[in-house]
Design a protein around this motif. Structure first.
Motif, PDB file in Angstrom:
ATOM      1  N   MET A 142       0.850  -1.173   0.000  1.00 61.05           N
ATOM      2  CA  MET A 142       0.000   0.000   0.000  1.00 61.05           C
ATOM      3  C   MET A 142       0.900   1.242   0.000  1.00 61.05           C
ATOM      4  N   THR A 143       0.575   2.203  -0.833  1.00 61.52           N
ATOM      5  CA  THR A 143       1.363   3.426  -0.898  1.00 61.52           C
ATOM      6  C   THR A 143       0.992   4.362   0.242  1.00 61.52           C
ATOM      7  N   SER A 144       1.859   5.326   0.523  1.00 60.83           N
ATOM      8  CA  SER A 144       1.568   6.271   1.608  1.00 60.83           C
ATOM      9  C   SER A 144       0.322   7.094   1.296  1.00 60.83           C
ATOM     10  N   TYR A 145       0.082   7.390  -0.004  1.00 58.38           N
ATOM     11  CA  TYR A 145      -1.129   8.122  -0.393  1.00 58.38           C
ATOM     12  C   TYR A 145      -2.364   7.316  -0.011  1.00 58.38           C
ATOM     13  N   GLN A 146      -2.360   6.016  -0.315  1.00 58.23           N
ATOM     14  CA  GLN A 146      -3.504   5.167   0.017  1.00 58.23           C
ATOM     15  C   GLN A 146      -3.692   5.079   1.520  1.00 58.23           C
ATOM     16  N   GLN A 147      -2.598   4.977   2.263  1.00 59.89           N
ATOM     17  CA  GLN A 147      -2.697   4.907   3.715  1.00 59.89           C
ATOM     18  C   GLN A 147      -3.308   6.181   4.276  1.00 59.89           C
ATOM     19  N   LYS A 148      -2.889   7.328   3.758  1.00 60.49           N
ATOM     20  CA  LYS A 148      -3.433   8.602   4.223  1.00 60.49           C
ATOM     21  C   LYS A 148      -4.919   8.680   3.925  1.00 60.49           C
ATOM     22  N   ARG A 149      -5.328   8.296   2.710  1.00 62.09           N
ATOM     23  CA  ARG A 149      -6.733   8.356   2.325  1.00 62.09           C
ATOM     24  C   ARG A 149      -7.578   7.400   3.160  1.00 62.09           C
ATOM     25  N   GLU A 150      -7.050   6.227   3.493  1.00 66.33           N
ATOM     26  CA  GLU A 150      -7.811   5.248   4.264  1.00 66.33           C
ATOM     27  C   GLU A 150      -7.876   5.608   5.735  1.00 66.33           C
ATOM     28  N   SER A 151      -6.868   6.261   6.264  1.00 65.83           N
ATOM     29  CA  SER A 151      -6.852   6.590   7.681  1.00 65.83           C
ATOM     30  C   SER A 151      -7.677   7.829   8.013  1.00 65.83           C
ATOM     31  N   LYS A 152      -7.952   8.646   7.029  1.00 70.07           N
ATOM     32  CA  LYS A 152      -8.680   9.885   7.259  1.00 70.07           C
ATOM     33  C   LYS A 152      -9.907   9.927   6.350  1.00 70.07           C
ATOM     34  N   PRO A 153     -11.114   9.865   6.926  1.00 72.14           N
ATOM     35  CA  PRO A 153     -12.303   9.911   6.075  1.00 72.14           C
ATOM     36  C   PRO A 153     -12.393  11.234   5.314  1.00 72.14           C
ATOM     37  N   SER A 154     -12.797  11.144   4.080  1.00 72.29           N
ATOM     38  CA  SER A 154     -12.894  12.325   3.228  1.00 72.29           C
ATOM     39  C   SER A 154     -14.298  12.918   3.307  1.00 72.29           C
ATOM     40  N   ARG A 155     -14.372  14.232   3.267  1.00 73.01           N
ATOM     41  CA  ARG A 155     -15.667  14.917   3.210  1.00 73.01           C
ATOM     42  C   ARG A 155     -15.883  15.383   1.782  1.00 73.01           C
ATOM     43  N   LYS A 156     -17.119  15.390   1.355  1.00 68.91           N
ATOM     44  CA  LYS A 156     -17.421  15.861   0.011  1.00 68.91           C
ATOM     45  C   LYS A 156     -17.123  17.346  -0.154  1.00 68.91           C
ATOM     46  N   ALA A 157     -17.372  18.127   0.864  1.00 75.88           N
ATOM     47  CA  ALA A 157     -17.245  19.578   0.749  1.00 75.88           C
ATOM     48  C   ALA A 157     -15.946  20.094   1.358  1.00 75.88           C
ATOM     49  N   THR A 158     -14.854  19.396   1.137  1.00 74.41           N
ATOM     50  CA  THR A 158     -13.552  19.840   1.619  1.00 74.41           C
ATOM     51  C   THR A 158     -12.769  20.408   0.451  1.00 74.41           C
ATOM     52  N   LEU A 159     -12.176  21.584   0.659  1.00 73.10           N
ATOM     53  CA  LEU A 159     -11.319  22.180  -0.362  1.00 73.10           C
ATOM     54  C   LEU A 159      -9.862  21.974   0.036  1.00 73.10           C
ATOM     55  N   TYR A 160      -9.003  21.826  -0.978  1.00 71.45           N
ATOM     56  CA  TYR A 160      -7.577  21.600  -0.767  1.00 71.45           C
ATOM     57  C   TYR A 160      -6.780  22.625  -1.552  1.00 71.45           C
ATOM     58  N   CYS A 161      -5.777  23.204  -0.914  1.00 70.09           N
ATOM     59  CA  CYS A 161      -4.871  24.114  -1.609  1.00 70.09           C
ATOM     60  C   CYS A 161      -3.723  23.290  -2.163  1.00 70.09           C
ATOM     61  N   LEU A 162      -3.568  23.305  -3.464  1.00 77.97           N
ATOM     62  CA  LEU A 162      -2.498  22.542  -4.099  1.00 77.97           C
ATOM     63  C   LEU A 162      -1.141  23.211  -3.930  1.00 77.97           C
ATOM     64  N   ASN A 163      -1.136  24.472  -3.544  1.00 74.01           N
ATOM     65  CA  ASN A 163       0.116  25.195  -3.371  1.00 74.01           C
ATOM     66  C   ASN A 163       0.787  24.885  -2.023  1.00 74.01           C
ATOM     67  N   CYS A 164       0.000  24.874  -0.930  1.00 77.43           N
ATOM     68  CA  CYS A 164       0.595  24.694   0.398  1.00 77.43           C
ATOM     69  C   CYS A 164       0.015  23.508   1.169  1.00 77.43           C
ATOM     70  N   ALA A 165      -0.924  22.764   0.576  1.00 74.79           N
ATOM     71  CA  ALA A 165      -1.543  21.576   1.169  1.00 74.79           C
ATOM     72  C   ALA A 165      -2.527  21.882   2.302  1.00 74.79           C
ATOM     73  N   HIS A 166      -2.948  23.143   2.459  1.00 73.75           N
ATOM     74  CA  HIS A 166      -3.974  23.476   3.456  1.00 73.75           C
ATOM     75  C   HIS A 166      -5.284  22.817   3.036  1.00 73.75           C
ATOM     76  N   PRO A 207     -13.029  22.381   5.391  1.00 68.56           N
ATOM     77  CA  PRO A 207     -14.368  22.309   4.799  1.00 68.56           C
ATOM     78  C   PRO A 207     -14.670  23.608   4.048  1.00 68.56           C
ATOM     79  N   ILE A 208     -15.578  23.537   3.107  1.00 69.85           N
ATOM     80  CA  ILE A 208     -15.904  24.722   2.306  1.00 69.85           C
ATOM     81  C   ILE A 208     -16.380  25.873   3.182  1.00 69.85           C
ATOM     82  N   GLU A 209     -17.029  25.566   4.309  1.00 73.42           N
ATOM     83  CA  GLU A 209     -17.469  26.626   5.215  1.00 73.42           C
ATOM     84  C   GLU A 209     -16.417  26.901   6.292  1.00 73.42           C
ATOM     85  N   GLY A 210     -15.215  26.405   6.103  1.00 77.32           N
ATOM     86  CA  GLY A 210     -14.122  26.556   7.068  1.00 77.32           C
ATOM     87  C   GLY A 210     -13.460  27.918   7.020  1.00 77.32           C
TER      88      GLY A 210
END
Length: 76
Positions: free
Chosen positions: A1-25, A28-31
């Motif tokens: 299992m890759t580290s990406y898969q481990q991260k995704r499996e260990s942390k449930p994803s929310r549909k309304a979560t935004l991610y900054c591709l520049n700094c990884a922040h 939630p969309i209302e955050g």
């Protein structure tokens, strides 16, 4: 299992979560995103690095409500 898969499996994803591709922040969309209304659309900007994350179309009433909420403080 890759580290990406481990991260995704260990942390449930929310549909309304935004991610900054520049700094990884992530938040939630209302955050903690900086939100700025522009007539028929709303821009979401990263609070950490200032990168524009997304621009979403909205109706004028929603944009006006977002603008009012930015300048109102709880308890005022």
């Amino acid at each position: 299992m890759t580290s990406y898969q481990q991260k995704r499996e260990s942390k449930p994803s929310r549909k309304a979560t935004l991610y900054c591709l520049n700094c990884a922040h992530e938040s939630p969309i209302e955050g903690d995103w900086r939100v700025q209304a522009h007539g028929d659309h709303v821009d979401y900007t990263c609070p950490e690095c200032g990168t524009k994350i997304t621009s979403r179309r909205t109706n004028i009433n929603s944009a006006a409500q977002i603008t009012r909420n930015q300048f109102c403080c709880p308890g005022d």
